[in-house]
Design a protein around this motif. Structure first.
Motif, PDB file in Angstrom:
ATOM      1  N   GLY A  54      11.319   5.816   0.954  1.00  0.00           N
ATOM      2  CA  GLY A  54      10.263   4.931   1.422  1.00  0.00           C
ATOM      3  C   GLY A  54      10.304   4.667   2.911  1.00  0.00           C
ATOM      4  N   ASN A  55       9.488   3.712   3.305  1.00  0.00           N
ATOM      5  CA  ASN A  55       9.459   3.288   4.700  1.00  0.00           C
ATOM      6  C   ASN A  55      10.763   2.602   5.046  1.00  0.00           C
ATOM      7  N   VAL A  56      11.016   2.477   6.323  1.00  0.00           N
ATOM      8  CA  VAL A  56      12.151   1.684   6.768  1.00  0.00           C
ATOM      9  C   VAL A  56      11.938   0.267   6.221  1.00  0.00           C
ATOM     10  N   CYS A  89       4.147   1.809  15.511  1.00  0.00           N
ATOM     11  CA  CYS A  89       4.853   2.955  14.915  1.00  0.00           C
ATOM     12  C   CYS A  89       5.146   2.706  13.444  1.00  0.00           C
ATOM     13  N   HIS A  90       5.171   3.800  12.698  1.00  0.00           N
ATOM     14  CA  HIS A  90       5.331   3.757  11.235  1.00  0.00           C
ATOM     15  C   HIS A  90       6.382   4.813  10.864  1.00  0.00           C
ATOM     16  N   PHE A  91       7.550   4.327  10.444  1.00  0.00           N
ATOM     17  CA  PHE A  91       8.628   5.266  10.138  1.00  0.00           C
ATOM     18  C   PHE A  91       9.059   5.204   8.679  1.00  0.00           C
ATOM     19  N   HIS A  92       9.366   6.367   8.152  1.00  0.00           N
ATOM     20  CA  HIS A  92       9.994   6.461   6.831  1.00  0.00           C
ATOM     21  C   HIS A  92      11.478   6.739   7.029  1.00  0.00           C
ATOM     22  N   ASP A  93      12.269   6.327   6.033  1.00  0.00           N
ATOM     23  CA  ASP A  93      13.727   6.401   6.195  1.00  0.00           C
ATOM     24  C   ASP A  93      14.341   7.582   5.443  1.00  0.00           C
ATOM     25  N   ARG A 119       0.841  -1.207   0.000  1.00  0.00           N
ATOM     26  CA  ARG A 119       0.000   0.000   0.000  1.00  0.00           C
ATOM     27  C   ARG A 119       0.882   1.266   0.000  1.00  0.00           C
ATOM     28  N   ASP A 120       1.533   1.535   1.113  1.00  0.00           N
ATOM     29  CA  ASP A 120       2.331   2.766   1.205  1.00  0.00           C
ATOM     30  C   ASP A 120       3.427   2.756   0.137  1.00  0.00           C
ATOM     31  N   GLY A 121       3.989   1.561  -0.088  1.00  0.00           N
ATOM     32  CA  GLY A 121       5.088   1.442  -1.046  1.00  0.00           C
ATOM     33  C   GLY A 121       4.657   1.623  -2.485  1.00  0.00           C
TER      34      GLY A 121
HETATM   35 ZN    ZN Z   1       3.862   6.083   5.274  1.00  0.00          ZN
END
Ligand code: ZN
Ligand code: COA
Length: 297
Positions: A244-246, A202-206, A13-15
């Motif tokens: 993107g996300n971690v 938790c939701h982290f982006h890198d 989804r997020d990706g």
């Molecule tokens: Zn996100």
């Protein structure tokens, strides 16, 4: 100490939502199935949003119809219409999104924060009647791309309101990858102390290379649920520097080396990572991928 860490892969989804290449339904299913095969316990499989707003998420009902197994599949919803579509598709867990700042909510879901919370209340009430589960993302929890730094008091207030009106869980999201380990520690300690660690993920982006450090900070605050994205998939191709996300493989490697258990098969996870890279042409793969491949062979 709880030694289990639950990973929710949001790559599908997020990706995929802002990749230059829009994947076919069967390719989205193939990526999700690779994550299922690796034993990823939770996967965000798509979104029930306007196909005009996010063309890459069109057909999430068709994706979901082809999925099998015990994995907890979830989908993002922006409003009641999204909830109804997710329910009709049989999705067991839906995720509402509320940003802390008004401007981000206006841009993302076309409502200000107060209106969004009223809309959420309607969705939670309906979900309770339907016996279905709805969690809530608190987006831009550290920084908003339009309003700048976000106050901790505001995040606590929005979280408290969401929990009071029926959110199963709050996913605290660093939507633009602007958090650092110090302010993650500070916010997550405050939230955990007030509401308990089990209510949070938790939701982290890198974006600024602090994804793993932020996961570590949240872990030390007691959080045991993390979003991550296979191969670090994501980021806007039109926003230089955004990423993107971690990466799921990096998070799994770190927490397992720290003695936590994820239940994920790293070798198969790397197969999923290779597939994500091949399908999108943009995903980079986790930072530790070369090392992990060498270590496993
Ligand atoms: Zn996100
Ligand atoms: N699923 C599909 N279509 C939807 C929908 C949903 N959940 N909710 C509304 N729509 C449709 C409306 O029917 C309307 O269609 P039309 O243009 O053919 O008439 C169109 O979307 C616009 O809806 P409107 O109520 O005028 O609001 P808007 O233009 O402010 O858009 C959202 C609101 C929420 C639909 C839109 O902003 C959206 O889908 N956002 C998704 C955001 C997202 O996924 N962000 C990434 C995750 S953080």
């Amino acid at each position: 100490m709880n030694k289990h860490v639950i990973i929710n892969d949001v790559g599908p989804r997020d990706g995929l939502q802002n990749q230059p290449r829009v994947l076919e339904i069967h390719q989205r299913v193939e990526l999700i199935n690779a994550l299922v095969a690796a034993g990823v316990p939770e996967i965000e499989v798509g979104a029930f949003v306007s196909p005009k707003a996010v063309p890459a998420m069109a057909g999430t009902d068709k994706v979901f119809a082809q999925l099998k197994g015990d994995t907890v599949f979830s989908a993002l919803i922006p409003n009641m219409r999204g909830y109804q579509s997710a329910k009709e598709a049989g999705v067991p867990l839906s995720s509402l999104v509320v940003a802390v700042s008004n401007t981000m909510n206006e841009k993302n879901i076309g409502m200000n924060t107060d209106t969004a919370l009223v809309a959420c209340q309607g969705v939670f009430a309906q979900a309770q009647q339907d016996n279905s589960e709805v969690q809530a993302y608190v987006a831009t929890a550290w920084e908003c791309p339009f309003e700048g730094e976000v106050s901790q008091a505001d995040v606590i207030d929005v979280s408290a309101r969401l929990l009071a009106i029926g959110a199963k869980r709050i996913v605290v999201a660093d939507t633009i990858g602007a958090a650092n380990p110090a302010n993650v520690t500070s916010l997550m300690n405050a939230l955990v102390e007030k509401f308990g660690a089990e209510r949070f993920a938790c939701h982290f982006h890198d974006t600024r290379a602090m994804g793993l450090a932020n996961v570590y900070a949240a872990l030390t605050a007691g959080v045991r649920r993390f979003d991550a994205s296979i191969a670090g998939l994501g980021g806007c191709p039109f926003a230089p520097g955004a990423s993107g996300n971690v990466a799921t493989e990096d998070v799994v490697m770190m927490v397992e080396q720290m003695g936590f258990v994820t239940g994920i098969d790293m070798k198969k996870l790397l197969t999923a990572s290779d597939l994500a890279i091949q399908l999108t042409g943009t995903a980079k793969g986790g930072k530790a991928k070369l090392w992990i491949e060498k270590y496993l062979s």
